[in-house]
Each structure stands twice: as structure tokens, then as C-alpha cells.
Design a protein around this motif. Structure first.
Motif, PDB file in Angstrom:
ATOM      1  N   ILE A   1       0.716  -1.285  -0.008  1.00 16.47           N
ATOM      2  CA  ILE A   1      -0.165  -0.225  -0.215  1.00 16.47           C
ATOM      3  C   ILE A   1       0.929   1.320   0.019  1.00 16.47           C
ATOM      4  O   ILE A   1       1.938   1.365   0.932  1.00 16.47           O
ATOM      5  N   ALA A   2       0.525   2.203  -0.900  1.00 16.18           N
ATOM      6  CA  ALA A   2       1.315   3.360  -0.955  1.00 16.18           C
ATOM      7  C   ALA A   2       2.888   3.427  -1.071  1.00 16.18           C
ATOM      8  O   ALA A   2       3.518   3.888  -0.563  1.00 16.18           O
ATOM      9  N   GLY A   3       3.239   2.245  -1.903  1.00 16.70           N
ATOM     10  CA  GLY A   3       4.487   2.011  -2.274  1.00 16.70           C
ATOM     11  C   GLY A   3       5.277   1.143  -1.336  1.00 16.70           C
ATOM     12  O   GLY A   3       6.425   0.972  -1.094  1.00 16.70           O
ATOM     13  N   LYS A   4       4.624   0.757  -0.040  1.00 12.92           N
ATOM     14  CA  LYS A   4       5.458   0.082   0.884  1.00 12.92           C
ATOM     15  C   LYS A   4       4.913  -1.321   0.828  1.00 12.92           C
ATOM     16  O   LYS A   4       3.586  -1.492   0.848  1.00 12.92           O
ATOM     17  N   SER A   5       5.744  -2.354   1.175  1.00  9.25           N
ATOM     18  CA  SER A   5       5.281  -3.708   1.062  1.00  9.25           C
ATOM     19  C   SER A   5       5.621  -4.510   2.417  1.00  9.25           C
ATOM     20  O   SER A   5       7.129  -3.970   3.019  1.00  9.25           O
ATOM     21  N   LYS A   6       5.194  -5.515   2.740  1.00  6.34           N
ATOM     22  CA  LYS A   6       5.527  -6.273   3.855  1.00  6.34           C
ATOM     23  C   LYS A   6       5.113  -7.816   3.468  1.00  6.34           C
ATOM     24  O   LYS A   6       3.957  -8.143   3.174  1.00  6.34           O
ATOM     25  N   SER A   7       6.315  -8.627   3.649  1.00  8.33           N
ATOM     26  CA  SER A   7       6.001 -10.139   3.174  1.00  8.33           C
ATOM     27  C   SER A   7       6.138 -10.994   4.403  1.00  8.33           C
ATOM     28  O   SER A   7       6.981 -10.705   5.293  1.00  8.33           O
ATOM     29  N   THR A   8       5.107 -12.073   4.372  1.00  6.11           N
ATOM     30  CA  THR A   8       5.363 -13.209   5.434  1.00  6.11           C
ATOM     31  C   THR A   8       5.301 -14.492   4.722  1.00  6.11           C
ATOM     32  O   THR A   8       4.636 -14.509   3.635  1.00  6.11           O
ATOM     33  N   SER A   9       6.151 -15.482   5.205  1.00  7.47           N
ATOM     34  CA  SER A   9       6.274 -16.627   4.600  1.00  7.47           C
ATOM     35  C   SER A   9       6.151 -17.706   5.756  1.00  7.47           C
ATOM     36  O   SER A   9       6.230 -17.373   6.786  1.00  7.47           O
ATOM     37  N   GLY A  10       5.638 -19.029   5.242  1.00  8.03           N
ATOM     38  CA  GLY A  10       5.548 -20.244   6.240  1.00  8.03           C
ATOM     39  C   GLY A  10       5.326 -21.258   5.320  1.00  8.03           C
ATOM     40  O   GLY A  10       4.960 -21.433   4.180  1.00  8.03           O
TER      41      GLY A  10
ATOM     42  N   LYS B   1      -5.351   6.208   1.630  1.00 14.61           N
ATOM     43  CA  LYS B   1      -5.704   7.051   0.350  1.00 14.61           C
ATOM     44  C   LYS B   1      -5.462   6.111  -0.783  1.00 14.61           C
ATOM     45  O   LYS B   1      -5.962   6.649  -1.975  1.00 14.61           O
ATOM     46  N   SER B   2      -4.891   5.072  -0.764  1.00 17.88           N
ATOM     47  CA  SER B   2      -4.700   4.205  -1.859  1.00 17.88           C
ATOM     48  C   SER B   2      -5.151   2.996  -1.721  1.00 17.88           C
ATOM     49  O   SER B   2      -5.414   2.431  -0.658  1.00 17.88           O
ATOM     50  N   ALA B   3      -5.230   2.099  -2.564  1.00 24.39           N
ATOM     51  CA  ALA B   3      -5.847   0.598  -2.621  1.00 24.39           C
ATOM     52  C   ALA B   3      -4.747  -0.221  -1.959  1.00 24.39           C
ATOM     53  O   ALA B   3      -3.367  -0.067  -2.171  1.00 24.39           O
ATOM     54  N   LEU B   4      -5.227  -1.412  -1.045  1.00 21.79           N
ATOM     55  CA  LEU B   4      -4.404  -2.220  -0.260  1.00 21.79           C
ATOM     56  C   LEU B   4      -4.429  -3.391  -1.429  1.00 21.79           C
ATOM     57  O   LEU B   4      -5.335  -3.886  -1.951  1.00 21.79           O
ATOM     58  N   VAL B   5      -3.204  -3.688  -1.845  1.00 17.87           N
ATOM     59  CA  VAL B   5      -3.036  -5.011  -2.717  1.00 17.87           C
ATOM     60  C   VAL B   5      -2.486  -6.334  -2.012  1.00 17.87           C
ATOM     61  O   VAL B   5      -1.253  -5.923  -1.263  1.00 17.87           O
ATOM     62  N   VAL B   6      -3.156  -7.279  -1.747  1.00 21.06           N
ATOM     63  CA  VAL B   6      -2.603  -8.456  -0.886  1.00 21.06           C
ATOM     64  C   VAL B   6      -2.464  -9.501  -2.155  1.00 21.06           C
ATOM     65  O   VAL B   6      -3.005  -9.845  -2.702  1.00 21.06           O
ATOM     66  N   THR B   7      -1.023 -10.054  -2.202  1.00 25.68           N
ATOM     67  CA  THR B   7      -0.811 -11.029  -3.091  1.00 25.68           C
ATOM     68  C   THR B   7      -0.321 -12.387  -2.490  1.00 25.68           C
ATOM     69  O   THR B   7       0.396 -12.394  -1.311  1.00 25.68           O
ATOM     70  N   GLN B   8      -1.133 -13.523  -2.622  1.00 29.00           N
ATOM     71  CA  GLN B   8      -1.115 -14.911  -1.797  1.00 29.00           C
ATOM     72  C   GLN B   8      -0.291 -15.558  -2.900  1.00 29.00           C
ATOM     73  O   GLN B   8      -0.930 -15.678  -3.909  1.00 29.00           O
ATOM     74  N   GLU B   9       0.573 -16.436  -2.554  1.00 23.97           N
ATOM     75  CA  GLU B   9       1.099 -17.180  -3.432  1.00 23.97           C
ATOM     76  C   GLU B   9       1.511 -18.817  -2.822  1.00 23.97           C
ATOM     77  O   GLU B   9       2.070 -18.658  -1.583  1.00 23.97           O
ATOM     78  N   VAL B  10       1.314 -19.767  -3.321  1.00 22.22           N
ATOM     79  CA  VAL B  10       1.822 -21.027  -2.813  1.00 22.22           C
ATOM     80  C   VAL B  10       2.350 -21.970  -3.633  1.00 22.22           C
ATOM     81  O   VAL B  10       1.859 -21.898  -5.032  1.00 22.22           O
TER      82      VAL B  10
END
Length: 442
Positions: free
Chosen positions: A103-112, A253-262
Motif C-alpha cells: 500500500i502506498a509504495g510500501k510492502s511487507k511479506s510473510t512466509s510459512g 488514500k490508496s488501494a491495499l494490494v494483497v498477493t498470496q502465493e503457494v
């Protein structure tokens, strides 16, 4: 029957977030050329039964998609895929999942990591994450246990007739249950083929998964093995625009983008799975969360209520924020909770007696069985809104519970929008009316 809602919430989120895209992959190496349709039919059975159990490394990069030679449509491929899953007697899979929020150019990832052991008709063991992030779901055919490591608690409920709904709408389990995904995605298209972990896969894209929020969008991409028709990789990109966020909450103010991958490294179908796998043994020190444990002093009392918007059983959007200025009974219940089912008609009686005084009542359903909820409402003549959106309901319950929630639970919200009271368990009509009287509502 024990129901702890925060536990259910986080489990549902993890499962819906990770497992809903868990649509299984095989690891058989094939040639870089896509075999003709006739050869695929001859090889499909042996590939899915004898060679998909091997572990292979995940490729670091996939080459650009190339157009397949055979004249198969996306719908044809999806139908073959769902037929393969429906035919499995047992299934053992292991893989890795990753979730990225941007969101707004910032990203955070988690893995498991994630693993599933399944045996018909309805036995399953699902584990995701590790350490304090771990969650475990076990169904032995008679009971379903849901465990969450960070609070070291679990709940036990009767085995549901529909596992996919109980586990947050898992696409994997839906495929095993025979759901027709080809009809769910009329816009699905075949993009071409790519190599994934040494195997050539069809690449299909479409709206197979549902959006995380109403008003948002979800695009699913599946990598389906061109010989075994098993899904080796899945990616879902959710886009949640600012207007899709609940009313009464700060909207970005901007869209939240959630990417899920397995991606799956191993799959073993139709091999014996020990019955011991489907036995639940509580981890050391784990405690069972009992239904209606009783109301302790809640830190939310006196705090502003969390307002939200959620669809009712009939599909209409109901906004809690629009009710501000009137007293509200916010009820959390479940069709899986016998106490909840006995209590909701009591709340209906209170509503009929006091709605002329401006009382509003809203019930949030904390399970995924819409048919059961609709039948209960009809048989018991419930007239106030029954909200139904499994994922959102779990998030709302977590925002209120701040730890654990027995069922049923009623929050009393005053005219100014503050939480003025809480009733846990089978409260009587007199008790509810007395608590409302303290707010001057008679």
C-alpha cells in the motif's frame, strides 16, 4: 461445545489466507514440449498416482509463457483438474506459502510452510506456520479441533458436513469435495504454458477466488501440470480500494494490494494415511476454550465501538455506523453453538418489545454455513438483521474480543457509540432489559 472466537478468527484468517490458495501441486519432471492431448490422457493416471510424491526444488524464475499446441480451453483444463481432485481417496501434500501486502509504495511479506493430510469422507489434518505463528486443524470424522499456538488454546466442535466452509473456504478442500471451479470462473483464460520446477504447466488466469472485501477484486493465476492436471502453484492478487474499507474506520488514500502465493514441493495421492494422523493431541500446556466461559471485565467497556459494514443473509449491506445515535445490541453467534441457537430467540423477544424505543439489533454469524443460518432464521422467525460474511465476521469478532470470546456474546452500544455493556452466555430477556434500562432505554 467449545468456541473461542479469536482463536477461530486467526485460524480462519491463516487458513483462508494461506489454504484458500492451497490448490496442490505435483513434482514430476516432464519434457519441455507439451504432449499431445491423446498422450496426456494415456499418461494422466500414472502421473498422478506414482510420480507426484517426489520432492523437487522450486525454480527461481519461470520463462515467459508460450502458447500450448493442443486446442484446450481454460474451462476444459479446469474440469480435468477438478475431476482429478474429486477422485482422490487420500492426499498428502507439503509446500510453502507467501503473503505480501502493499500500500502506498510500501510492502511487507510473510512466509510459512503448509501441510495437509486428507482421507475421505471428511478426515483432515492441516498445519500452517511454525512456532508461535502455527495453527493446526484436525478432523477425525466426528469432531473438529482448531488450535492456535500464540495463545496455546484450542476449540472442539462437531465435525461439519462441509469442511471447506469450516476451514475458511479453502479452495483445496473445495476441489476435494467436488466443487465445480470451472463454472465459478467464466472469465478464465489460458495464457500459455510455463515451466515450474521442471514441469511444463498450463497457465490459467481468472476470477476463481472471491475478493477479500466486498467492492474489491481478486485475480487468480493457476499453474496446472500439463500431464497430471494437478495445480503446482497458485497466486491470487487481491485489490481492496479505499471505498471498500468499513465505514467508521480510517480509510487509506490508496488501494491495499494483497498477493498470496503457494508452491508445492510434494504431493502423494491415494496412498494409505495412518489414522493416528487424524488424532488431536493438545500441545503441552494447551487449554480448551469453553463456550460461554463467562464475562470477565472487558477492557473495551467504555471504549468507542468498532463500526463496520457487512452483508446480511439476503445480500443487503448493513452499516453499523448508520445506526449511530440509537442503542444497539451487537450479537455474536454461530449455528454450531447450541447455546447461541437457544439464545437468539430470546434476543428476538427483547427486540420486539423494545424496537419502538429505538433499539437496534444486529447479529454477526461466526461460521460458514449460510444454509443452516437461513434455515434457523426462518424456523425461529428472527426479524433483525443476521450478518453473514465469514472472513469479515471473524475479523470483526477479533476486533471486539481482544483475547477470547464465548458464544453467544452481546455488546451493548449506547447512543453515543460507546460500548456500555457486555453479556456472555445465555442471558435472559430480563437481564438484557435491565442492562438496557441502565442506559435509559425502556
Amino acid at each position: 461445545m467449545g468456541v473461542m472466537m479469536k482463536h477461530r478468527n486467526i485460524l480462519a484468517l491463516i487458513i483462508a489466507f494461506l489454504v484458500s490458495i492451497t490448490v496442490l501441486g505435483c513434482a514430476k519432471k516432464v519434457s519441455n514440449q507439451t504432449p499431445p492431448e491423446s498422450n496426456q490422457q494415456a499418461q494422466k493416471s500414472s502421473a498422478s498416482a506414482s510420480t507426484v510424491g517426489k520432492s523437487v526444488p522450486t525454480s527461481s524464475a519461470a520463462p515467459a509463457a508460450s502458447k500450448p499446441k493442443q486446442q484446450l480451453s481454460a474451462k476444459d483444463i479446469l474440469k480435468k483438474t477438478q475431476g482429478i481432485y474429486k477422485s482422490f481417496r487420500t492426499l498428502s501434500i507439503d509446500g510453502a506459502a507467501k503473503v505480501t501486502k502493499s500500500i502506498a509504495g510500501k510492502s511487507k511479506s510473510t512466509s510459512g510452510s503448509i501441510s495437509i493430510r486428507f482421507a475421505r469422507p471428511n478426515k483432515i489434518r492441516l498445519k500452517s506456520g511454525s512456532g508461535k505463528e502455527a495453527s493446526i486443524s484436525v478432523c477425525d470424522g466426528k469432531n473438529l479441533w482448531l488450535y492456535r499456538a500464540d495463545i496455546n488454546r484450542y476449540i472442539k466442535i462437531p465435525a461439519p458436513s462441509n469442511l471447506s466452509k469450516a476451514l475458511g473456504g479453502s479452495l483445496t478442500v473445495k476441489l476435494l469435495e467436488g466443487v465445480d471451479i470451472s463454472s465459478r470462473a467464466p472469465d478464465a483464460k489460458l495464457l500459455g504454458t510455463e515451466i515450474v520446477s521442471g514441469s511444463r504447466c498450463f497457465v490459467i488466469e481468472g476470477s476463481i477466488e472471491e475478493p477479500l472485501a466486498k467492492g474489491g477484486s481478486a485475480v487468480t493465476k493457476l499453474w496446472i501440470d500439463s500431464i497430471s492436471y494437478l495445480i503446482r502453484r497458485a497466486r491470487v492478487v487481491h485489490r481492496i480500494p479505499p471505498e471498500a474499507f468499513p465505514e467508521g474506520q480510517t480509510r487509506p488514500k490508496s488501494a491495499l494490494v494483497v498477493t498470496q502465493e503457494v508452491t508445492f514441493k510434494k504431493i502423494v495421492p491415494n496412498e494409505p494415511v495412518s489414522s493416528r494422523i487424524f488424532r488431536f493431541a493438545p500441545p503441552p500446556g494447551a487449554k480448551e476454550a469453553k463456550e460461554a466461559d463467562g464475562a470477565e471485565q472487558d477492557p473495551l467497556l467504555g471504549a468507542p465501538a468498532q463500526f463496520f459494514t457487512m452483508p446480511s443473509l439476503d445480500g443487503k449491506e448493513v452499516s453499523l455506523y448508520s445506526m449511530k445515535g440509537r442503542p444497539i445490541l451487537l450479537v455474536f453467534w454461530s449455528t454450531l453453538s447450541p447455546i447461541s441457537k437457544k439464545h437468539l430467540p430470546v434476543v428476538e423477544d427483547v427486540y420486539q418489545d423494545m424496537k419502538r424505543s429505538g433499539l437496534e439489533v444486529v447479529a454477526v454469524t461466526l461460521d460458514g454455513n449460510k444454509d443452516a443460518a437461513e434455515q434457523f432464521v426462518k424456523e425461529n422467525h428472527i426479524t433483525f438483521p443476521i450478518l453473514f460474511d465469514y472472513d469479515k465476521a471473524m475479523r470483526v469478532a477479533n476486533s471486539y474480543s481482544k483475547g477470547q470470546m464465548g458464544l453467544p456474546t452481546i455488546y451493548i452500544i449506547d447512543k453515543k457509540g460507546f460500548i456500555a455493556g457486555k453479556i456472555v452466555g445465555p442471558g435472559t430477556a430480563e437481564q438484557i432489559k435491565n442492562d438496557l434500562a441502565k442506559l435509559g432505554i425502556k
